[in-house]
Design an enzyme around this catalytic site. Structure first.
Site, PDB file in Angstrom:
ATOM      1  N   CYS A   1       0.813  -1.231   0.000  1.00 51.89           N
ATOM      2  CA  CYS A   1       0.000   0.000   0.000  1.00 51.89           C
ATOM      3  C   CYS A   1       0.840   1.271   0.000  1.00 51.89           C
ATOM      4  O   CYS A   1       0.341   2.345  -0.323  1.00 51.89           O
ATOM      5  CB  CYS A   1      -0.942   0.005   1.188  1.00 51.89           C
ATOM      6  SG  CYS A   1      -2.109  -1.362   1.136  1.00 51.89           S
TER       7      CYS A   1
ATOM      8  N   HIS B   1      -3.574   7.386   2.210  1.00 53.47           N
ATOM      9  CA  HIS B   1      -3.901   6.044   1.718  1.00 53.47           C
ATOM     10  C   HIS B   1      -5.303   5.694   2.214  1.00 53.47           C
ATOM     11  O   HIS B   1      -5.655   5.975   3.362  1.00 53.47           O
ATOM     12  CB  HIS B   1      -2.871   5.043   2.235  1.00 53.47           C
ATOM     13  CG  HIS B   1      -3.258   3.622   1.972  1.00 53.47           C
ATOM     14  ND1 HIS B   1      -3.662   3.195   0.726  1.00 53.47           N
ATOM     15  CD2 HIS B   1      -3.335   2.542   2.793  1.00 53.47           C
ATOM     16  CE1 HIS B   1      -3.964   1.903   0.790  1.00 53.47           C
ATOM     17  NE2 HIS B   1      -3.774   1.492   2.031  1.00 53.47           N
TER      18      HIS B   1
ATOM     19  N   ASN C   1     -10.099  -0.244  -0.665  1.00 57.69           N
ATOM     20  CA  ASN C   1      -8.642  -0.156  -0.513  1.00 57.69           C
ATOM     21  C   ASN C   1      -7.983  -0.690  -1.788  1.00 57.69           C
ATOM     22  O   ASN C   1      -7.983  -1.896  -2.025  1.00 57.69           O
ATOM     23  CB  ASN C   1      -8.211  -0.958   0.709  1.00 57.69           C
ATOM     24  CG  ASN C   1      -6.708  -0.865   0.959  1.00 57.69           C
ATOM     25  OD1 ASN C   1      -5.945  -0.409   0.111  1.00 57.69           O
ATOM     26  ND2 ASN C   1      -6.289  -1.311   2.134  1.00 57.69           N
TER      27      ASN C   1
END
Ligand code: UT7
Length: 324
Positions: free
Chosen positions: A113, A251, A281
């Site tokens: 990520c 994020h 996500n």
């Protein structure tokens, strides 16, 4: 001194939208649980045969168009991805081929990520040292391929998409600083594992693929603490205070993590770009997707100060402070 500036952004989301109600048909979950615990309402899922480079290409073309550049002008391609089309060639090389670019360096960055922040940090150094003048930095993922669709702890979270930026050499300051970190001693908390045929639905599993497994609660606590620390460190090292930030582009893992970081910085949520509700996500794609959304809807303007941050498997974490 050569500065590195973002001159264009672009993104692409696959057509198919999967809602929380769709997921209720697949695993024992509910729309209200997913909304309350994560903030996610829907996510995009790649079509069969649509690979990471297929999402990266339109995102890259849109970023180039926004920067007023053509592919031939690109002299560096970095793709951040956890879900490459193949083990090799890199997704960056496959994207390079799709864009018809020949000869520029092209490579992938794998920091899960945090991948886009890592890739931006690398591009910043290439530009500032004069090794490149026009870099294409992409975050692209097809996480739906490595999600265990029988595991409600993870399948409600992850999704597909791509975001891209063009980073160019400039006389004007752009990227102010980037900070990237990793600690592999946490590798087991968020990882990929071979599926257990006893507990998974074989029809939903691709052959031989390993799937995401996460100790969600422990990752959550680490993410909140680590992101709170790194944003402070970045601002302090830049000699700037949080009230100089126009936009936090975090994020997009969980709205509660995003809110905690905003609270830490004393920023109200109307200065925070949130896409987790619509995108889920998307790992390395989440920051450039959010950045592009806010640039295109007119919230982020030239000259605005932006702080981005990310935390992910590894663990890896990082932040980038820039003037857009
Ligand atoms: O992007 C990379 C970094 N990733 C992250 O930052 C993700 C970090 N973690 C999280 O976002 C959260 O931990 C989750 C959203 C994954 C989970 O939320 P939580 O508040 O930490 O829940 P939990 O794991 O403590 O589980 C609470 C309960 C459990 O039931 P019991 O044991 O209390 O009866 C779970 O079994 O919620 C249950 N649960 C679900 N219930 C309905 C877990 N997943 C689901 C689900 N639907 N999808």
């Amino acid at each position: 001194m050569i500065h590195a500036r973002i001159t264009g952004t672009g993104s692409y989301l696959p057509e198919r939208v999967m809602t929380n109600h769709d997921l209720e048909q697949i695993v024992d979950t509910s729309d209200s649980w997913i909304r309350e615990r994560t903030g996610i309402e829907q996510r995009h899922i790649a079509a069969e045969g649509q690979l990471t480079s297929d999402l990266a290409e339109p995102a890259a073309r849109r970023a180039l168009a926004a920067a007023g550049r053509v592919p031939e002008e690109v002299d560096l391609i970095i793709v951040a991805t956890t879900t490459p089309d193949r083990t090799f060639p890199s997704t960056a090389c496959l994207l390079q081929q799709k864009l018809g670019i020949h000869g520029s360096p092209a490579f992938d960055v794998q920091a899960v990520c945090t991948g886009f922040v890592y890739a931006l940090s690398v591009a910043d150094k290439f530009i500032k040292t004069g090794a490149a003048r026009c870099a294409l930095v992409v975050g692209a993922e097809t996480l739906s391929r490595i999600v265990n669709w029988s595991d409600r702890n993870t399948c409600v979270l992850f999704a597909d998409g791509a975001g891209a930026v063009v980073v160019e050499a400039s006389d004007e300051p752009g990227i102010i600083r980037t900070d990237i970190h990793a600690d592999g001693s946490y590798e087991s908390l968020l990882t990929t594992v071979k599926p257990d045929p006893e507990t998974t639905d074989p029809e939903r599993l691709a052959d031989g693929t390993a799937f995401i497994e996460m100790r969600g609660n422990e990752v959550f606590r680490m993410a909140v603490n680590t992101l709170g620390r790194i944003v402070d460190q970045t601002m302090e090292a830049a000699g700037m205070s949080p009230d100089e930030i126009d936009w936090l582009v975090p994020h997009q893992a969980n709205i509660r993590i995003i809110q905690a970081t905003a609270r830490k910085l004393g920023m109200s949520m109307d200065r925070v770009v949130v896409t987790v509700d619509r995108h889920g996500n998307t790992s390395a794609a989440s920051v450039p997707l959010a950045l592009d959304a806010a640039v295109r809807d007119g919230r982020i303007k030239r000259g605005d100060v932006i702080l981005t941050e990310a935390f992910g498997g590894g663990f890896t974490w990082g932040s980038a402070l820039l003037r857009y």
